[in-house]
Write a protein that holds these residues in place. Structure first.
Motif, PDB file in Angstrom:
ATOM      1  N   VAL A  95       0.858  -1.187   0.000  1.00 42.08           N
ATOM      2  CA  VAL A  95       0.000   0.000   0.000  1.00 42.08           C
ATOM      3  C   VAL A  95       0.894   1.236   0.000  1.00 42.08           C
ATOM      4  O   VAL A  95       1.683   1.435   0.926  1.00 42.08           O
ATOM      5  CB  VAL A  95      -0.950   0.021   1.212  1.00 42.08           C
ATOM      6  CG1 VAL A  95      -1.835   1.258   1.170  1.00 42.08           C
ATOM      7  CG2 VAL A  95      -1.795  -1.241   1.249  1.00 42.08           C
ATOM      8  N   LEU A 322      -2.622   0.301  -4.539  1.00 41.23           N
ATOM      9  CA  LEU A 322      -2.341  -1.067  -4.122  1.00 41.23           C
ATOM     10  C   LEU A 322      -1.591  -1.761  -5.245  1.00 41.23           C
ATOM     11  O   LEU A 322      -2.000  -1.712  -6.411  1.00 41.23           O
ATOM     12  CB  LEU A 322      -3.641  -1.819  -3.821  1.00 41.23           C
ATOM     13  CG  LEU A 322      -4.633  -1.142  -2.869  1.00 41.23           C
ATOM     14  CD1 LEU A 322      -5.817  -2.054  -2.617  1.00 41.23           C
ATOM     15  CD2 LEU A 322      -3.976  -0.757  -1.567  1.00 41.23           C
ATOM     16  N   ILE A 346     -11.923   0.480   1.405  1.00 45.00           N
ATOM     17  CA  ILE A 346     -11.526  -0.113   0.127  1.00 45.00           C
ATOM     18  C   ILE A 346     -11.526  -1.629   0.283  1.00 45.00           C
ATOM     19  O   ILE A 346     -10.676  -2.197   0.973  1.00 45.00           O
ATOM     20  CB  ILE A 346     -10.141   0.388  -0.314  1.00 45.00           C
ATOM     21  CG1 ILE A 346     -10.133   1.910  -0.426  1.00 45.00           C
ATOM     22  CG2 ILE A 346      -9.729  -0.242  -1.635  1.00 45.00           C
ATOM     23  CD1 ILE A 346      -8.774   2.499  -0.728  1.00 45.00           C
ATOM     24  N   VAL A 348     -10.937  -5.251  -1.381  1.00 41.52           N
ATOM     25  CA  VAL A 348     -10.000  -5.690  -2.415  1.00 41.52           C
ATOM     26  C   VAL A 348     -10.357  -7.096  -2.874  1.00 41.52           C
ATOM     27  O   VAL A 348     -10.619  -7.987  -2.059  1.00 41.52           O
ATOM     28  CB  VAL A 348      -8.548  -5.662  -1.888  1.00 41.52           C
ATOM     29  CG1 VAL A 348      -7.572  -6.076  -2.983  1.00 41.52           C
ATOM     30  CG2 VAL A 348      -8.208  -4.267  -1.356  1.00 41.52           C
ATOM     31  N   TYR A 455      -5.371  -5.824  -8.468  1.00 43.90           N
ATOM     32  CA  TYR A 455      -6.248  -5.653  -7.314  1.00 43.90           C
ATOM     33  C   TYR A 455      -7.451  -4.818  -7.729  1.00 43.90           C
ATOM     34  O   TYR A 455      -7.314  -3.656  -8.107  1.00 43.90           O
ATOM     35  CB  TYR A 455      -5.491  -4.980  -6.165  1.00 43.90           C
ATOM     36  CG  TYR A 455      -4.313  -5.799  -5.676  1.00 43.90           C
ATOM     37  CD1 TYR A 455      -4.493  -6.871  -4.819  1.00 43.90           C
ATOM     38  CD2 TYR A 455      -3.009  -5.503  -6.098  1.00 43.90           C
ATOM     39  CE1 TYR A 455      -3.428  -7.633  -4.378  1.00 43.90           C
ATOM     40  CE2 TYR A 455      -1.935  -6.252  -5.663  1.00 43.90           C
ATOM     41  CZ  TYR A 455      -2.151  -7.322  -4.800  1.00 43.90           C
ATOM     42  OH  TYR A 455      -1.083  -8.079  -4.372  1.00 43.90           O
ATOM     43  N   LYS A 456      -8.619  -5.441  -7.679  1.00 43.19           N
ATOM     44  CA  LYS A 456      -9.863  -4.752  -7.975  1.00 43.19           C
ATOM     45  C   LYS A 456     -10.431  -4.193  -6.679  1.00 43.19           C
ATOM     46  O   LYS A 456     -10.549  -4.915  -5.688  1.00 43.19           O
ATOM     47  CB  LYS A 456     -10.865  -5.705  -8.628  1.00 43.19           C
ATOM     48  CG  LYS A 456     -10.324  -6.439  -9.852  1.00 43.19           C
ATOM     49  CD  LYS A 456      -9.987  -5.497 -10.980  1.00 43.19           C
ATOM     50  CE  LYS A 456      -9.522  -6.257 -12.209  1.00 43.19           C
ATOM     51  NZ  LYS A 456      -9.168  -5.354 -13.323  1.00 43.19           N
ATOM     52  N   MET A 457     -10.775  -2.917  -6.705  1.00 44.70           N
ATOM     53  CA  MET A 457     -11.179  -2.229  -5.483  1.00 44.70           C
ATOM     54  C   MET A 457     -12.646  -1.822  -5.535  1.00 44.70           C
ATOM     55  O   MET A 457     -13.131  -1.343  -6.560  1.00 44.70           O
ATOM     56  CB  MET A 457     -10.299  -0.994  -5.262  1.00 44.70           C
ATOM     57  CG  MET A 457      -8.845  -1.328  -5.010  1.00 44.70           C
ATOM     58  SD  MET A 457      -7.804   0.138  -4.839  1.00 44.70           S
ATOM     59  CE  MET A 457      -7.725   0.664  -6.534  1.00 44.70           C
ATOM     60  N   THR A 458     -13.313  -2.021  -4.410  1.00 42.25           N
ATOM     61  CA  THR A 458     -14.658  -1.509  -4.188  1.00 42.25           C
ATOM     62  C   THR A 458     -14.551  -0.413  -3.136  1.00 42.25           C
ATOM     63  O   THR A 458     -14.147  -0.682  -1.992  1.00 42.25           O
ATOM     64  CB  THR A 458     -15.614  -2.619  -3.726  1.00 42.25           C
ATOM     65  OG1 THR A 458     -15.621  -3.661  -4.693  1.00 42.25           O
ATOM     66  CG2 THR A 458     -17.013  -2.076  -3.544  1.00 42.25           C
ATOM     67  N   ILE A 459     -14.893   0.815  -3.508  1.00 46.97           N
ATOM     68  CA  ILE A 459     -14.633   1.981  -2.662  1.00 46.97           C
ATOM     69  C   ILE A 459     -15.952   2.546  -2.144  1.00 46.97           C
ATOM     70  O   ILE A 459     -16.915   2.704  -2.898  1.00 46.97           O
ATOM     71  CB  ILE A 459     -13.860   3.057  -3.450  1.00 46.97           C
ATOM     72  CG1 ILE A 459     -12.563   2.468  -4.008  1.00 46.97           C
ATOM     73  CG2 ILE A 459     -13.568   4.263  -2.579  1.00 46.97           C
ATOM     74  CD1 ILE A 459     -11.829   3.386  -4.946  1.00 46.97           C
ATOM     75  N   ILE A 499      -8.409  -0.591   4.485  1.00 44.73           N
ATOM     76  CA  ILE A 499      -8.063  -1.403   3.316  1.00 44.73           C
ATOM     77  C   ILE A 499      -8.069  -2.855   3.746  1.00 44.73           C
ATOM     78  O   ILE A 499      -7.367  -3.240   4.686  1.00 44.73           O
ATOM     79  CB  ILE A 499      -6.686  -0.999   2.747  1.00 44.73           C
ATOM     80  CG1 ILE A 499      -6.663   0.500   2.415  1.00 44.73           C
ATOM     81  CG2 ILE A 499      -6.353  -1.819   1.511  1.00 44.73           C
ATOM     82  CD1 ILE A 499      -5.293   1.029   2.064  1.00 44.73           C
ATOM     83  N   GLN A 502     -11.929  -8.166   0.564  1.00 39.78           N
ATOM     84  CA  GLN A 502     -13.379  -8.285   0.606  1.00 39.78           C
ATOM     85  C   GLN A 502     -13.808  -9.741   0.787  1.00 39.78           C
ATOM     86  O   GLN A 502     -14.796 -10.040   1.467  1.00 39.78           O
ATOM     87  CB  GLN A 502     -13.976  -7.712  -0.675  1.00 39.78           C
ATOM     88  CG  GLN A 502     -15.461  -7.454  -0.617  1.00 39.78           C
ATOM     89  CD  GLN A 502     -15.920  -6.628  -1.802  1.00 39.78           C
ATOM     90  OE1 GLN A 502     -15.103  -6.156  -2.592  1.00 39.78           O
ATOM     91  NE2 GLN A 502     -17.209  -6.436  -1.921  1.00 39.78           N
TER      92      GLN A 502
END
Length: 635
Positions: A95, A322, A346, A348, A455-459, A499, A502
């Motif tokens: 990070v 990330l 976030i 991940v 890394y797919k992020m959901t924010i 962070i 997920q």
């Protein structure tokens, strides 16, 4: 002699089998092959023979056509992608967090003082053009030499065919020009542009137009500040940035507390001092025991927005990214912003990409086969296509412009560009950045990595702290940072980050060959069997007839060479062979006598000449010809 016997045996083998001529060989093949069609050509009547010849030729052509398509498909090396989902303990990503503002304004103000005065005066002339000399009389004179290195100009487009270039600091503007600056909104048709010349005072210039004056001012300020800051040593630039102990107020990883000492500091030209958690350079990468926010990384950051450079950083917040361990963070391309006064969560998800190498794709394992020198290797980081593209651009910049750009690493022995040492660097940089040819060269030279982790992020965001809790939170954080009972923090400078993974399911996207050698052989055999009723043995028979035809060709060539040799020998002796009398007359020492003369006395026989060997009469005997019949043991 052995070679001659070998060819004779091969000739008798052809006599017993296919024959001596190509016609005999072809008839023998059609009569003995297992392929459908050729047998019917020699066994049927004239009409059916023609039909079967046409059908055999047609289907053979179809076989070869299909074979060509199959081989071409195989040699295209297509791949298929498969998606699999797994479950395992995963390494927590590295990070990287940075401030959107690269330097504290209080520490760089002395370097940018003249630059700020120039832009303030320029904005005053643009926005309040009536008394242009009001502010200039009350302040020290402006550094117009700095201004003219990379000036801002106004382009009057009332007449689009003949636009007028207006210098903002030109004092001899007439009233028409004044109205261009401050006329009615409906009549304003001017644009603010950055003037870039190959060198100061040159007519070889280009203008970078902008639809908004805010964009033009920001771009101009970045170019000018880049020239100024490029001459500052690296350690001084690091000291002018945000320090870890001031920026990182709180840290928690899972249930374990952490602090700024658990971060690795690097200098990023775009964002100044950046700090990386779990980079894996000095210690093993951390694993995440469980998914969910409770087992992730929690940070509280202070971005000190009140100390931002006003004309350099128009966005406020933290920039974070990330990425994999031991990889360089390219925040400008792949980073995201976290807004001040919010708690940003976030989640991940992990995607692992596995590409096939050559010849299926032009990817690289570690960049060793890439022709571009990786300038980011000085950070001891792994290869990435972003590092390659930037290294390629910097190499072109050095080659064409004679200096390196401030935003990229430098090779040894090269200096950064600045207005004093390289007056036309901005013109060269702008031309190179807009050059499609150089961009395509870099794209063709660089390669993707064969294995990559994304890394797919959901924010999600929420205001933090709430109005009910902000007093005590700011008091505690201010005391912990400054040991002061006064509140030194506010909502405009505080960011909270969560962070975490997920879920523990990770996706693997892998490539596999769409066509293999087994697929090719089975497809070739299927087409051959469908159209001709053939098999591998039929191909062996076809190879056999090719070998036999080569033998016949070799024997014919040898016969032709012998005939040619005999013709040359006859050309040397065109007359009849000499008689015995002629030989005796030519060689009297042989002791021959004419048949009409009587026998010579023994004592009258002439002895051979001294030193002459006695004649070998056995050589005059006729040797019997050896005839090899068909029943000989040549086989």
């Amino acid at each position: 002699m052995n070679l001659k016997k070998y060819f004779i045996r091969a000739l008798h083998r052809l006599q017993k089998g296919p024959g001596y001529t190509y016609k005999e060989l072809l008839v023998w093949y059609c009569d003995n092959t297992n392929t459908h069609g050729p047998k019917r050509i020699i066994k049927e009547g004239p009409k059916k023979k023609l039909i079967w010849f046409f059908l055999t030729l047609l289907f053979a052509s179809l076989v070869f056509w299909q074979w060509g398509i199959l081989i071409n498909t195989y040699l295209s090396y297509n791949v298929t992608s498969s998606l699999s989902i797994g479950f395992k303990t995963m390494k927590f990503p590295a990070v990287t967090v940075c401030n959107a503002n690269p330097f504290k304004y209080s520490k760089v103000k002395h370097l940018l003082k003249e630059l700020d005065r120039l832009i303030e005066a320029a904005l005053e002339r643009i926005l309040q053009p009536a008394p242009w000399n009001s502010s200039e009389n009350a302040s020290p004179p402006l550094d117009l030499e700095l201004w003219h290195q990379i000036p801002l100009v106004l382009i009057d487009e009332h007449d689009k065919n003949n636009p007028i270039i207006l210098d903002i600091f030109e004092r001899n503007q007439n009233s028409v020009d004044n109205q261009t600056f401050a006329g009615n909104e409906t009549e304003k048709k001017y644009k603010l542009a950055v003037k870039l010349c190959s060198h100061q005072g040159s007519d070889n210039c280009t203008y970078r137009n902008f639809t908004s004056a805010a964009q033009a001012v920001t771009e101009w300020y970045i170019l000018q500040s880049t020239s100024i800051l490029s001459k500052v040593p690296l350690q001084e630039r690091i000291g002018m940035g945000y320090q870890a102990e001031d920026m990182i107020l709180a840290c928690l990883y899972g249930a374990e507390p952490c602090n700024y000492k658990n971060f690795t500091q690097i200098y990023h030209p775009d964002h100044g001092n950046c700090y990386i958690f779990n980079w894996g350079m000095d210690e093993e990468a951390l694993n995440s025991s469980n998914p969910g926010a409770e087992f992730g990384l929690k940070l509280i950051l202070d971005i000190s927005q009140q100390d931002y450079i006003p004309y350099l950083s128009s966005a406020a917040g933290a920039r974070l990214m990330l990425h994999q361990q031991k990889s360089f963070p390219f925040l400008k391309d792949q980073g995201i912003y976290a807004m001040a006064g919010t708690e940003t969560s976030i989640g991940v998800l992990v995607d692992e990409l596995e590409r096939m190498g050559y010849p299926y794709s032009d990817c690289t394992m570690n960049g060793s086969d890439v022709p571009v020198k990786n300038l980011y290797s000085q950070y001891n980081t792994s290869y990435s296509i972003q590092a390659c593209l930037r290294s390629c651009f910097q190499n072109h910049m050095i080659e064409i412009c004679g200096c390196g750009h401030y935003m990229f690493p430098l090779p040894e022995g090269i200096n950064y560009c600045n207005n004093e040492d390289n007056p036309g660097w901005a013109y060269c940089y702008s031309a190179l950045r807009s050059s499609i040819r150089h961009r395509q060269i870099c794209i063709d030279s660089c390669k993707e990595t064969c294995n990559d982790t994304q890394y797919k992020m959901t924010i999600s965001m929420a205001d933090w702290p709430s109005e009910a809790s902000e007093d005590w939170i700011f008091h505690i954080l201010s005391y912990e940072r400054d040991m002061s009972t006064n509140v030194t923090l506010d909502r405009n400078g505080i960011i909270k980050l969560n962070i975490y993974f997920q879920e523990y399911n990770y996706r693997t996207i892998s490539e596999s060959a769409a066509t293999t050698i087994v697929w090719l052989l089975s497809s070739l055999g299927g087409q051959f069997g469908f159209w001709m009723g053939g098999s591998v043995l039929c191909l062996i028979e076809f190879g056999e007839i090719i070998i036999d035809s080569l033998w016949i060709t070799i024997i014919n060539v040898i016969s032709w060479c012998k005939g040619l040799k005999q013709k040359r020998a006859r050309a040397q002796y065109p007359d009849a062979p000499p008689t015995v009398s002629e030989l005796v007359e030519a060689h009297p020492n042989l002791g021959f006598q004419h048949e009409d003369a009587g026998p010579l006395p023994r004592d009258e026989v002439l002895p051979p000449a001294p030193g002459t060997p006695p004649p070998n009469y056995d050589s005059l005997r006729v040797q019997p010809l050896e005839v090899l019949g068909p029943d000989s043991d040549a086989d």
